[in-house]
Design a protein around this motif. Structure first.
Motif, mmCIF file in Angstrom:
data_model
loop_
_atom_site.group_PDB
_atom_site.id
_atom_site.type_symbol
_atom_site.label_atom_id
_atom_site.label_comp_id
_atom_site.label_asym_id
_atom_site.label_seq_id
_atom_site.Cartn_x
_atom_site.Cartn_y
_atom_site.Cartn_z
ATOM 1 N N ALA A 86 1.122 -0.911 0.071
ATOM 2 C CA ALA A 86 0.201 -0.152 0.396
ATOM 3 C C ALA A 86 1.021 1.421 0.301
ATOM 4 O O ALA A 86 0.779 2.212 1.301
ATOM 5 N N PRO A 87 1.719 1.563 -0.863
ATOM 6 C CA PRO A 87 2.652 2.643 -1.690
ATOM 7 C C PRO A 87 1.777 4.191 -0.992
ATOM 8 O O PRO A 87 2.105 5.008 -0.307
ATOM 9 N N GLN A 88 0.399 4.105 -1.282
ATOM 10 C CA GLN A 88 -0.288 5.590 -1.122
ATOM 11 C C GLN A 88 -0.649 5.409 -0.243
ATOM 12 O O GLN A 88 -0.627 6.665 0.307
ATOM 13 N N LEU A 89 -0.813 4.569 0.844
ATOM 14 C CA LEU A 89 -1.076 4.809 2.661
ATOM 15 C C LEU A 89 -0.052 5.088 2.722
ATOM 16 O O LEU A 89 -0.306 5.905 3.808
ATOM 17 N N LYS A 90 1.296 4.515 2.670
ATOM 18 C CA LYS A 90 2.152 5.212 3.248
ATOM 19 C C LYS A 90 2.989 6.874 3.238
ATOM 20 O O LYS A 90 3.644 7.680 4.075
ATOM 21 N N GLN A 91 2.482 6.638 1.811
ATOM 22 C CA GLN A 91 2.635 8.407 1.297
ATOM 23 C C GLN A 91 2.532 9.136 2.415
ATOM 24 O O GLN A 91 2.713 10.441 3.085
ATOM 25 N N MET A 92 0.540 9.080 2.227
ATOM 26 C CA MET A 92 0.108 9.459 2.861
ATOM 27 C C MET A 92 -0.244 9.617 4.493
ATOM 28 O O MET A 92 0.562 10.588 4.155
ATOM 29 N N THR A 93 0.732 8.489 5.219
ATOM 30 C CA THR A 93 0.773 8.886 6.897
ATOM 31 C C THR A 93 1.702 10.322 6.501
ATOM 32 O O THR A 93 2.184 10.712 7.247
ATOM 33 N N ALA A 94 3.203 9.517 5.455
ATOM 34 C CA ALA A 94 3.983 10.896 5.514
ATOM 35 C C ALA A 94 4.344 12.257 5.518
ATOM 36 O O ALA A 94 3.961 12.998 6.218
ATOM 37 N N GLU A 95 2.880 12.567 4.477
ATOM 38 C CA GLU A 95 2.333 13.967 4.223
ATOM 39 C C GLU A 95 2.002 14.336 5.752
ATOM 40 O O GLU A 95 2.155 15.422 5.667
ATOM 41 N N ALA A 96 0.727 12.817 6.202
ATOM 42 C CA ALA A 96 0.395 13.801 7.543
ATOM 43 C C ALA A 96 1.186 14.219 8.381
ATOM 44 O O ALA A 96 0.766 15.285 9.359
ATOM 45 N N ALA A 97 2.553 13.796 8.227
ATOM 46 C CA ALA A 97 3.263 13.700 9.829
ATOM 47 C C ALA A 97 3.962 14.532 9.293
ATOM 48 O O ALA A 97 4.504 14.900 10.229
ATOM 49 N N VAL A 98 4.143 15.053 7.915
ATOM 50 C CA VAL A 98 4.837 16.501 7.690
ATOM 51 C C VAL A 98 3.786 17.816 8.304
ATOM 52 O O VAL A 98 4.328 18.464 9.541
ATOM 53 N N ILE A 99 2.793 17.629 8.204
ATOM 54 C CA ILE A 99 1.577 18.520 8.309
ATOM 55 C C ILE A 99 1.554 18.511 9.970
ATOM 56 O O ILE A 99 1.113 19.282 11.057
ATOM 57 N N ALA A 100 1.661 17.557 10.154
ATOM 58 C CA ALA A 100 1.357 17.038 12.120
ATOM 59 C C ALA A 100 2.432 17.725 13.416
ATOM 60 O O ALA A 100 2.844 17.330 13.509
ATOM 61 N N GLY A 101 4.189 17.958 12.204
ATOM 62 C CA GLY A 101 5.560 17.984 12.528
ATOM 63 C C GLY A 101 6.458 17.219 13.499
ATOM 64 O O GLY A 101 6.856 18.145 14.335
ATOM 65 N N GLN A 102 6.135 16.478 12.380
ATOM 66 C CA GLN A 102 7.020 15.316 12.838
ATOM 67 C C GLN A 102 7.835 15.024 11.440
ATOM 68 O O GLN A 102 7.623 13.777 10.406
ATOM 69 N N PRO A 103 9.120 15.811 11.103
ATOM 70 C CA PRO A 103 9.094 16.017 9.506
ATOM 71 C C PRO A 103 9.903 14.864 9.940
ATOM 72 O O PRO A 103 10.614 13.908 8.513
#
Length: 249
Positions: A173-190
């Motif tokens: 599920a690469p789409q899910l992983k990429q979405m999770t990564a972007e959510a981490a960026v927005i949540a302040g966890q680079p």
């Protein structure tokens, strides 16, 4: 049991005729059936009623499902805006189990298109519980998307992480992983996002792999350098120590 009643039954023309037609070995069974004819008839009637009830229930269930689908189609085609959200929410409360996922999904999409992200997130979460496998995954990702639009970044990240942890090991599920990564960026966890992008880079090939690695470098270059150093260093042999060789004591 009344002897006279039994005598009368044995002398009945029906019994005499049946006994004359069956063998002596079958006579006890015939007498048993005649003595308990009322009970046997009741059991047969009950069995027929059970079969009829099963058929009626299946017909009722199918009818209810068709009715709910027709209501869903009517609401989607003939209403819009807050009125559509209200009618879909009411339908979701009473929809049969086989139709409930579709209703919740339509409710979430309607709410999101009308800017009601909180209602959309709740509807998608309920759809994820009703759906199975890939359908539940899609609904869960939509829930996270609604949470992100609502500004609930930490909640969205947690929802995506739960989705990822619930996947079978063979599903990437690469789409899910990429979405999770972007959510981490927005949540302040680079740094967490960078690690996820590095994992995606290892799984992907060609330009996609280069993009994911460049994204990780832009987010947290230190994490990328650490991974590169670990990859470059040779594995420590078993039994070896970090101390430099010296004189034996």
């Amino acid at each position: 049991m009344n002897p006279q009643k039994n005598q009368g039954a044995e002398d009945s023309p029906l019994l005499r005729d049946l006994q004359a037609e069956v063998s002596s070995e079958s006579a006890p069974m015939l007498q048993f059936m005649l003595r308990h004819a009322g009970t046997i008839a009741s059991i047969v009637v009950l069995f027929v009623l059970v079969l009829a009830g099963t058929g009626i229930w299946r017909w009722y269930t199918t009818s209810k499902n068709d009715e709910a689908r027709q209501s869903l189609a009517r609401i989607v085609l003939q209403t819009n805006g807050p009125a559509q959200i209200k009618e879909l929410a009411a339908l979701a409360e009473k929809a049969p189990a086989d139709v409930r996922f579709s209703v919740y999904l339509a409710l979430g999409q309607s709410a999101m298109s009308n800017g009601d992200n909180a209602t959309a997130a709740d509807a998608f979460a309920k759809a994820a519980k009703e759906g199975e496998s890939s359908l539940a995954l899609v609904a869960g990702m939509n829930e996270a998307g609604a949470l992100l639009k609502a500004g609930k970044y930490a909640e969205a990240l947690v929802a995506l992480q739960k989705l990822q942890s619930s996947l079978p090991g063979e599903v990437t599920a690469p789409q899910l992983k990429q979405m999770t990564a972007e959510a981490a960026v927005i949540a302040g966890q680079p740094e967490q996002a960078a690690r996820m992008y590095l994992a995606l880079a290892r799984e992907a090939q060609g330009l996609n792999s280069e993009y994911f690695r460049a994204r990780a470098t832009a987010l947290a270059p230190k994490i990328v350098d650490e991974e590169a150093a670990q990859a470059a260093s040779p594995a420590t042999p078993d039994g070896a120590t970090d101390k430099a060789p010296g004189k034996a004591q």
